[in-house]
Design a protein around this motif. Structure first.
Motif, short mmCIF file in Angstrom:
data_model
loop_
_atom_site.label_atom_id
_atom_site.label_comp_id
_atom_site.label_asym_id
_atom_site.label_seq_id
_atom_site.Cartn_x
_atom_site.Cartn_y
_atom_site.Cartn_z
N PHE A 53 13.77 -26.88 14.22
CA PHE A 53 13.02 -27.87 15.00
C PHE A 53 13.37 -29.28 14.52
N THR A 54 13.45 -30.21 15.47
CA THR A 54 13.43 -31.61 15.06
C THR A 54 11.96 -31.97 14.87
N PRO A 55 11.67 -33.04 14.12
CA PRO A 55 10.26 -33.44 13.98
C PRO A 55 9.59 -33.61 15.35
N ALA A 56 10.31 -34.19 16.29
CA ALA A 56 9.70 -34.42 17.61
C ALA A 56 9.36 -33.09 18.28
N GLU A 57 10.17 -32.08 18.04
CA GLU A 57 9.89 -30.78 18.65
C GLU A 57 8.64 -30.14 18.04
N VAL A 58 8.42 -30.38 16.75
CA VAL A 58 7.20 -29.86 16.13
C VAL A 58 5.99 -30.51 16.78
N VAL A 59 6.07 -31.84 16.92
CA VAL A 59 4.96 -32.56 17.53
C VAL A 59 4.73 -32.04 18.94
N GLU A 60 5.81 -31.83 19.66
CA GLU A 60 5.73 -31.33 21.03
C GLU A 60 5.03 -29.96 21.06
N GLU A 61 5.39 -29.12 20.13
CA GLU A 61 4.78 -27.78 20.05
C GLU A 61 3.28 -27.90 19.81
N MET A 62 2.92 -28.81 18.91
CA MET A 62 1.49 -28.99 18.62
C MET A 62 0.76 -29.52 19.85
N THR A 63 1.40 -30.44 20.56
CA THR A 63 0.77 -31.00 21.75
C THR A 63 0.56 -29.90 22.80
N ARG A 64 1.59 -29.07 22.98
CA ARG A 64 1.49 -28.03 23.99
C ARG A 64 0.42 -26.99 23.65
N SER A 65 0.22 -26.80 22.36
CA SER A 65 -0.77 -25.78 21.96
C SER A 65 -2.19 -26.18 22.38
N GLY A 66 -2.40 -27.48 22.57
CA GLY A 66 -3.73 -27.93 22.96
C GLY A 66 -4.74 -27.96 21.82
N LEU A 67 -4.24 -27.79 20.59
CA LEU A 67 -5.15 -27.81 19.43
C LEU A 67 -5.82 -29.18 19.33
N ALA B 88 -14.32 -34.49 15.42
CA ALA B 88 -14.05 -35.50 16.45
C ALA B 88 -13.23 -34.94 17.60
N ALA B 89 -12.56 -33.80 17.39
CA ALA B 89 -11.86 -33.08 18.47
C ALA B 89 -10.75 -33.88 19.11
N TYR B 90 -10.13 -34.76 18.35
CA TYR B 90 -9.01 -35.54 18.88
C TYR B 90 -7.79 -34.62 19.00
N PRO B 91 -7.04 -34.73 20.11
CA PRO B 91 -5.88 -33.85 20.27
C PRO B 91 -4.89 -34.01 19.11
N THR B 92 -4.61 -32.91 18.43
CA THR B 92 -3.81 -32.97 17.22
C THR B 92 -2.39 -33.46 17.48
#
Lengths: 238, 180, 181, 559
Positions: free
Chosen positions: D163-177, D183-187
C-alpha cells in the motif's frame, strides 16, 4: 502579507491574514468586551467574555483566539451573546469574594467595569463565599486571592515579559489558585524579581501595591504593551 | 394623583444608604409632595403598615429578625427595591460568610478578640440570633428592582424613585450600575 | 573511564541541593530523570517516579525535580497539584479507597464512603490524626462487575456493604471512634 | 524481520499448542476477584497431575462476563477422532476459586469438577460479535507470539509492502470507521487531514485516558490484546508519515501500563517497532505516557498538554491537533478502540467492515454494561443493535425483580434513555437525537430505585470535580448547577430554580472551552427531558424564605 475581508456586525472589514477577530474588530472601531485578554500578552481563551458568533459555525468562538477568514460573517453583540456575557460575569462575582466597596481597585477594576458593560444589576447565583488567603509577605506588593478571577494575566506577564515564571496555577477547577514558586509566601520567592509586571497586568484588586487603600490602586496595564513594543519593535511609545 | 406610600427599611447594613437618601437634599421636598413615608428608620412607626407602594430595603438579611421582617415587608409592598450593595449582593455584611457560620464569627468577636468579659451575648430579646449565612434580599424574597452602590449616590436614588413614581421601571445603565 | 567521569558529576549536582540530606532516594530519582534525559516534557513521568520512591511529593522533592529539569518551581507545583494521583501530604499507614464511579454509585458507594468517613472522623482525602488511616475516593477503578468496590491497602474488594466495609477497617480506626475497643 | 520470520513464529506457536487449553482471565476485573491465585493453582495442578504434555494453561485477557469472575475457559478437542481441525469444545467456568481450579485440572483425570459451569449458549455470548475483541480471551497479552499466531502484524506487513500511505487512508475512509472515543469523527478523513498537513515531524497519539466512570472498554483491550493497538498505531504512522507515537494511558490502569510496556518491548525486540520495520524504510517508535488522574485529559488538547508534561488544560480549537498538535506539529489523535479496528479492517478489507452496522455507523462497538442488570461485563455488538437487545437479552434484564427505568450512555457527557425508547438502535445519530451520545461505550442501567435528579447531580458533581478550572462557565457554572440540583433534591427549590437550571445549562453548554464543559449539562438536560416529573415532584411552592423555613442557624448558637 495577504489581506482578507470579512464582515463584523454587518460592517465590511479588512484584516491581515493571521489576525484574530478581536484585533480586526478593534482596528475597525468595533469593541468586543474582554477580560482575560490584555494587550501585550498571549491570548488565554478562558474568560469566554469575547465569544462571538460566526455564520455557519455551530460553536461560539473566542475573538481573542479565532483567526479571521475570508468572507467570514461575525456577530459580536447579539441578544444571545449579551445574555451569556452577563451570566459569565455573574458567575465570576458569585465565585470569589468581590466586595467593591472595600477594594483597592474600586473604580479601576475591569471586573467591576465588565459588570456595568453587561448590565448586571444583581447576581442571580448563590455567592459561594470561599475562604481564601491574603499574602502580604512581599515587601512592595500584596495578593488578595479573594479578588482573583484566575485570568492568568499575572502568570503570562511574569512568564512572557519578565521571563521569571514566578507565578503559575495550582490546583484545579474551583480550587484553582495562582501561586508563587512552590506555593510559598511571595516574599520568600527565589524567582521573583519584584518587577511589578504581575501587578500591572491584574484586572482586579487582587494584586495590589502595598499602602494603597480603597479605590487608590491604579494598575498601569498599558505598560505591558509599551514593554512589548519597546522590546520587539524598538518603539518607545511614550 | 394619589400619593405614593413609600417605605424604607434598614436590615444588615451601615445606614449609609439612608445617609445617601438624605443627600437628596432639596429634592426630598419635592418627594414629600409626591409621597408619604409610611415606614422608615427616619420616622417613628413601629409596625410595618399594609398597602405600601414602594419599599427601599437597605442591608442584607443577616439575622432572624431580618428574615421575618423582610417577609412581612414583601407581603405588604407592591414594589420592593434592593437599595444599595448590601441588599443587592450582601457586600460587607456578608463578608463573614467565608468564616463558615454564625458561631465562628461570634466566637471570634466575643471570645477570641475580647479582653474582658468574654461572653457571647445570648439574650435574644435584645440581640437577634444570627443566620449562619448572610443573604442578599433576593435570595429570601422576590425583589422587583435593584439599586446598586455603596452607597448609591443620591442622583441614582432619584433616578429610580422618579421612574417608579411615574410608573416606569427604574432604568439604570452605565456607571449608574456600578457596585461599590 | 566513562564511569569515572559520570560518578563525581552526579554527586556534585545532588550535593548542591542541601535539602536532599543525603537521602539515597534522591539519587534514585536522579537516575529516573536521566532515563528521560532530563527532558522537561517528562515532568509527569518523573513525578510518578518520585511519588513511587517517597510515597508523596513534598517541597524538597518538588524543588529537586524543578532544579534537575530546569523548570520553574511554580510550574512543577502547578502540575503536581493538578493531577489527583499526586499527593503532597504523607498517607496513613493504611488506606481505604472507595470507588465513586457510576456503577458503584448506583449500587450505593455513597453509603460506603459516609460510613467510613463517620467512623474515622475524617473526610475524603484526609488522614486520621494518629496517621493510621487515609480515606480516599477514586473515579472508577473499573471492576464495575463487582460494584460497589473499595480498595483496602491496595486489595480490591467487591460487593461491599457499609457493614462489611466497616468490619474490615475497624482495626485501623482511631481510639474512641465507632469500631474501636 | 521478514514475513517468513513472522509466519515462522506463528507456526511454532501453533505447533506448541497442547490438546487442551485452560484459559484463565487475567484482566483487571477478574484479577481483583482473585484470578491470580486461580491461575497459580491451575499451573501448579497441571504440573502436579503430570499433565504438562496434554494441558496448557494460558493467562489470557477479558472473557467478557465480568460479574461472574474469576472466569476460566477450557478448550478440548471434540471427543471423537480429535486431531487438527476436528473442532473444539469449549467450557466456561465462573466464580472460580483456587480449589475449583484444582478440580478442573483433576477433571482431566476423571475427577469431579466442582467449579460452577457457565452457559456459553446463553444470549450473553451468542448475541455478541467479535471484531475488536476477536483476540480477547484468546491471545496471551504478555506473549507477542500468541498475537502473531493470531495473524498479528500481518496487516502491518501488507501495508508496508503493498500500500502507499494514500491507499491506507483510502481504505480507512472506505471502511466508514468513525472515531470510537465519542466524537465519532470519520477516521479516514482525520487521517487524510493529518497526512496532508505539512510538518517536519508528525505524531500519532493513542488516547487511552478512558475516564468515563463505568466504562472500561479501552482498559480491557489494552490488558487483553495490546499488540492490536500497537499495530494499528504503526499502520496509522505509515499512513500519515509519522515516526513517533505516544500512548497516553490512564494512571489508574497500572496493569494496562505494565502490559503495554511489555508489548512495546517485545515488538521492539522483534523489529516490529523501531527502525526499518520489515526491512522497509519505515521507522516507528511508541512511547508511553501515564496520566495522573484527570478526566479532562481525555480532551485532545488537554491530553497533548499532559503528554508535554504540563497541566492538562485544553486550548481553543481551531487550531486543531491535525495541524497544530504536539510541539506544534500535525498530530493524529485516535482512541484505543479506533486503532484496535485498524489491523482487522486491513486484513479483512474495508468492504467487509462496511457491511457490518448501519448506513452511517459502520462496524461493531464494545460497550461496558454495568449497573442494575443481571449480566455485567463487556459486550461487543454491531452498531445499530437495539438497546433492548443489549439490556434485556444480552444483559438479562433487571436483577431481583427490580424494574429497569433507563440506561445512561456516554458517561458524564451523555444522557439517560428511558425504557420506553429501548427500541432505539444504538448508533451515533439515533442516540444524539435523544440528547445522549454513545460516547466511549459506557452503559449504566438504572432501575426504579434510582432517582433521576440524584443521577443528574452525581454527574454534575463529577464534572465539577474534574473541571480544569481554565474557563469560567465550566469552573464556576458547574458549581452553580450542582448547587441548584442539590437545592432541588433537598426540597428547597421552586419552579424558578428549574428555570434557572435550564438557562444555566444552556450557557455552560454553549460557552465552555472544551468538550468537558460543553457536555457537562447533558445528563441534566436529558433527565429534564425524559424525567421532568421527578424534578417537579421535588419542587415546593412559596418564596425562597418559606422554603427555607429557618434552617440557617447553627444549632449550637445560644438561644
Amino acid at each position: 502579507m495577504s489581506v482578507v475581508t470579512l464582515t463584523i456586525d454587518g460592517k465590511l472589514v479588512s484584516a491581515r491574514a493571521g489576525d484574530t477577530i478581536l484585533t480586526a474588530a478593534r482596528e475597525a472601531g468595533i469593541d468586543i468586551p474582554t477580560l482575560c485578554y490584555v494587550d501585550g500578552l498571549s491570548a488565554h481563551g478562558g474568560c469566554r467574555i469575547c465569544l462571538v458568533e460566526i455564520a455557519g459555525s455551530p460553536r461560539l468562538q473566542p475573538a481573542c483566539f479565532m483567526k479571521v477568514g475570508e468572507g467570514m460573517e461575525v456577530q459580536t453583540d447579539t441578544e444571545r451573546l449579551r445574555g451569556y456575557r452577563r451570566t459569565i460575569v455573574e458567575l465570576l462575582f458569585a465565585e470569589g469574594n468581590h466586595v467593591c466597596s472595600v477594594c483597592v481597585a474600586n473604580g479601576g477594576c475591569e471586573l467591576q467595569d465588565m459588570a456595568i458593560t453587561v448590565g448586571m444589576d444583581h447576581d442571580r447565583f448563590d455567592y459561594i463565599h470561599p475562604k481564601r488567603e491574603v499574602d502580604l509577605s512581599h515587601e512592595r506588593f500584596g495578593i488578595d486571592h479573594n479578588r482573583c478571577i484566575l485570568c492568568t494575566r499575572c502568570i503570562r506577564a511574569c512568564d512572557e515579559l519578565e521571563g521569571a515564571h514566578t507565578w503559575d496555577m495550582a490546583g484545579r477547577g474551583s480550587h484553582s489558585k495562582v501561586i508563587t514558586d512552590l506555593n510559598e509566601p511571595w516574599g520568600e520567592s527565589q524567582t521573583c524579581t519584584s518587577c511589578g509586571k504581575c501587578f500591572m497586568a491584574c484586572p482586579t484588586g487582587s494584586i495590589f501595591q502595598k499602602g494603597d487603600t480603597v479605590a487608590e490602586t491604579d494598575h498601569p496595564r498599558a505598560k505591558l504593551e509599551f514593554l512589548v513594543n519597546a522590546r520587539e519593535k524598538k518603539q518607545w511609545n511614550v | 394623583m394619589e400619593r405614593l406610600r413609600l417605605a424604607t427599611l434598614w436590615l444588615g447594613g451601615c445606614s449609609g444608604c439612608h445617609m445617601s437618601f438624605l443627600d437628596l437634599d432639596e429634592w426630598l421636598i419635592e418627594l414629600a409632595q409626591l409621597a408619604d413615608i409610611v415606614y422608615s428608620p427616619l420616622i417613628d412607626v413601629k409596625v410595618f403598615p399594609a398597602n405600601v407602594d414602594v419599599t427601599l430595603v437597605e442591608g442584607a438579611v443577616a439575622n432572624e429578625d431580618h428574615f421575618q421582617l423582610i417577609q412581612v415587608v414583601r407581603a405588604n409592598s407592591r414594589v420592593l427595591v434592593s437599595f444599595g450593595d448590601c441588599a443587592v449582593t450582601g457586600n460587607v455584611t456578608a463578608m463573614r460568610n467565608s468564616l463558615g457560620g454564625a458561631l465562628p464569627i461570634l466566637e471570634r468577636s466575643y471570645l477570641e478578640l475580647a479582653d474582658v468579659h468574654k461572653q457571647i451575648p445570648n439574650d435574644t430579646s435584645v440581640v437577634p440570633r444570627l443566620l449562619d449565612r448572610v443573604l442578599p434580599v433576593h435570595r429570601v424574597v422576590p425583589v422587583d428592582f435593584f439599586l446598586p452602590g455603596c452607597p448609591p449616590p443620591a442622583a441614582r436614588i432619584r433616578t429610580v424613585l422618579e421612574n417608579i413614581v411615574q410608573g416606569k421601571p427604574p432604568h439604570l445603565e452605565g456607571r449608574d450600575l456600578k457596585f461599590g | 573511564m566513562k564511569a569515572f567521569v559520570a560518578e563525581p558529576r552526579r554527586r556534585k549536582t545532588t550535593a548542591a541541593l542541601p535539602m536532599t540530606n543525603g537521602d539515597p532516594r534522591f539519587e534514585q530519582l536522579e537516575i529516573a530523570m536521566k532515563r528521560y534525559q532530563f527532558r522537561q516534557d517528562a515532568l509527569i513521568e518523573v513525578l510518578h517516579a518520585a511519588q513511587k520512591l517517597f510515597g508523596f511529593l513534598d517541597a524538597p522533592t518538588l524543588h529537586f525535580v524543578a532544579h534537575h529539569l530546569k523548570l520553574p518551581p511554580s510550574r512543577v507545583q502547578g502540575v503536581a497539584t493538578f493531577y489527583h494521583l499526586f499527593t503532597l501530604t504523607p498517607r496513613g499507614r493504611h488506606t481505604c479507597v472507595v470507588c465513586t464511579g457510576t456503577a458503584c454509585y448506583v449500587k450505593g458507594a455513597d453509603a460506603l464512603l459516609s460510613t467510613v468517613s463517620r467512623a474515622a472522623g475524617i473526610a475524603d482525602g484526609q488522614t486520621t490524626a494518629d496517621g493510621e488511616l487515609t480515606l480516599r475516593t477514586v473515579r472508577c477503578l473499573e471492576p464495575c462487575g463487582i460494584a460497589p468496590v473499595a480498595v483496602l491497602d491496595g486489595i480490591v474488594k467487591g460487593h461491599e456493604t457499609p457493614e462489611s466495609l466497616l468490619e474490615q477497617v475497624k482495626g485501623w480506626l482511631p481510639r474512641g471512634t465507632d469500631g474501636s475497643a | 524481520m521478514e514475513l517468513t520470520d513472522l509466519l515462522d513464529i506463528a507456526a511454532k506457536e501453533r505447533q506448541a499448542r497442547l490438546p487442551h487449553t485452560i484459559r484463565c482471565c487475567t484482566a483487571a476485573g477478574c484479577l481483583s476477584a482473585g484470578s491470580g491465585a486461580v491461575l497459580d493453582r491451575l499451573r501448579g495442578a497441571v504440573h502436579d497431575e503430570g499433565l504438562t504434555e496434554r494441558v496448557g494453561v494460558a493467562a489470557v485477557g477479558c472473557l467478557r462476563l465480568c460479574c461472574q469472575g474469576p472466569l476460566v475457559r477450557v478448550d478440548s478437542p471434540v471427543a471423537s477422532g480429535g486431531g487438527e481441525g476436528a473442532g473444539i469444545t469449549e467450557e466456561l467456568y465462573q466464580r472460580v476459586t483456587p480449589d475449583d481450579a484444582g478440580s478442573i485440572v483433576a477433571g482431566f483425570k476423571g475427577g469431579t469438577v466442582t467449579a460452577n459451569k457457565g452457559d456459553l449458549k446463553s444470549p450473553f455470548f451468542q448475541l455478541q460479535a467479535s471484531v475488536i475483541l476477536e483476540n480477547s480471551g484468546r491471545v496471551e497479552p504478555e506473549r507477542i507470539e500468541t498475537y502473531i499466531a493470531a495473524e498479528g502484524y500481518q496487516s502491518l506487513h501488507r501495508v508496508l509492502r503493498n500500500f502507499t500511505p494514500a491507499e491506507v487512508v483510502e481504505e480507512m475512509t472506505r471502511s466508514g470507521l468513525r472515531g470510537r472515543g465519542g466524537a465519532a469523527y470519520p477516521t479516514g478523513v482525520k487521517w487524510a487531514t493529518v497526512a496532508k498537513n505539512p510538518g517536519e515531524k508528525k505524531y500519532v497519539v493513542c488516547n487511552a485516558d478512558e475516564g468515563d466512570p463505568g466504562a472500561f472498554m479501552n482498559r480491557s483491550v489494552l490488558e487483553s490484546d495490546p499488540h492490536r493497538v500497537l499495530e494499528g498505531m504503526a499502520i496509522a504512522g505509515y499512513a500519515i508519515g509519522a515516526n513517533q507515537g505516544y500512548i497516553y494511558v490512564r494512571g489508574e490502569y497500572p496493569l494496562a501500563v505494565q502490559r503495554l510496556h511489555t508489548a512495546i518491548a517485545q515488538a521492539g525486540r522483534l523489529g516490529l517497532l523501531g527502525s526499518h520495520i520489515f526491512s522497509s524504510p519505515f521507522d516507528f517508535r511508541i512511547d508511553l505516557r501515564t496520566g495522573a488522574g484527570a478526566f479532562v485529559c481525555g480532551e485532545e488538547t488537554a491530553l497533548m498538554a499532559s503528554i508535554m508534561g504540563q497541566r492538562g488544560t485544553p486550548t481553543p480549537r481551531p487550531p486543531y491537533p491535525a495541524e497544530h498538535g504536539l510541539w506544534g506539529m500535525p498530530t493524529l489523535l485516535n482512541n484505543v478502540e479506533t486503532y484496535a479496528n485498524v489491523p482487522t479492517i486491513l486484513r479483512r478489507g474495508a468492504d467487509w467492515f462496511a457491511s457490518i452496522g448501519t448506513e452511517k455507523s459502520k462496524g461493531t462497538k464494545v460497550f461496558c454494561l454495568t449497573g442494575k442488570v443481571v449480566n455485567t461485563g463487556l459486550v461487543e455488538v454491531p452498531l445499530g443493535t437495539p438497546l433492548r437487545k443489549i439490556v434485556h437479552d444480552i444483559g438479562g434484564g433487571a436483577p431481583e425483580g427490580g424494574t429497569i427505568k433507563a440506561v445512561q450512555t456516554g458517561g458524564p457527557s451523555g444522557g439517560c434513555i428511558p425504557a420506553e425508547l429501548f427500541d432505539t438502535p444504538v448508533e451515533y445519530d439515533s442516540l444524539a437525537k435523544l440528547g445522549s451520545i454513545m460516547g466511549s461505550g459506557g452503559m449504566i442501567v438504572l432501575d426504579d430505585k434510582n432517582n433521576m435528579v440524584d443521577v443528574a447531580r452525581y454527574f454534575m458533581q463529577f464534572c465539577m470535580d474534574e473541571s480544569c478550572g481554565k474557563c469560567v462557565p465550566c469552573r464556576a457554572g458547574t458549581v452553580q448547577l450542582h448547587r441548584l440540583l442539590t437545592r432541588i433534591l433537598e426540597g428547597r427549590a421552586g419552579a424558578e430554580d428549574v428555570q434557572q437550571l435550564e438557562a444555566l445549562c444552556d450557557v455552560v453548554k454553549h460557552t465552555s472551552l472544551c468538550g468537558l464543559g460543553q457536555a457537562a449539562p447533558n445528563p441534566t438536560l436529558s433527565t429534564l427531558r425524559f424525567f421532568r416529573h421527578e424534578y417537579e415532584a421535588l419542587l415546593k411552592p412559596g418564596s425562597p424564605a418559606q422554603r427555607m423555613g429557618l434552617p440557617l442557624v447553627s444549632a449550637s448558637q445560644p438561644r
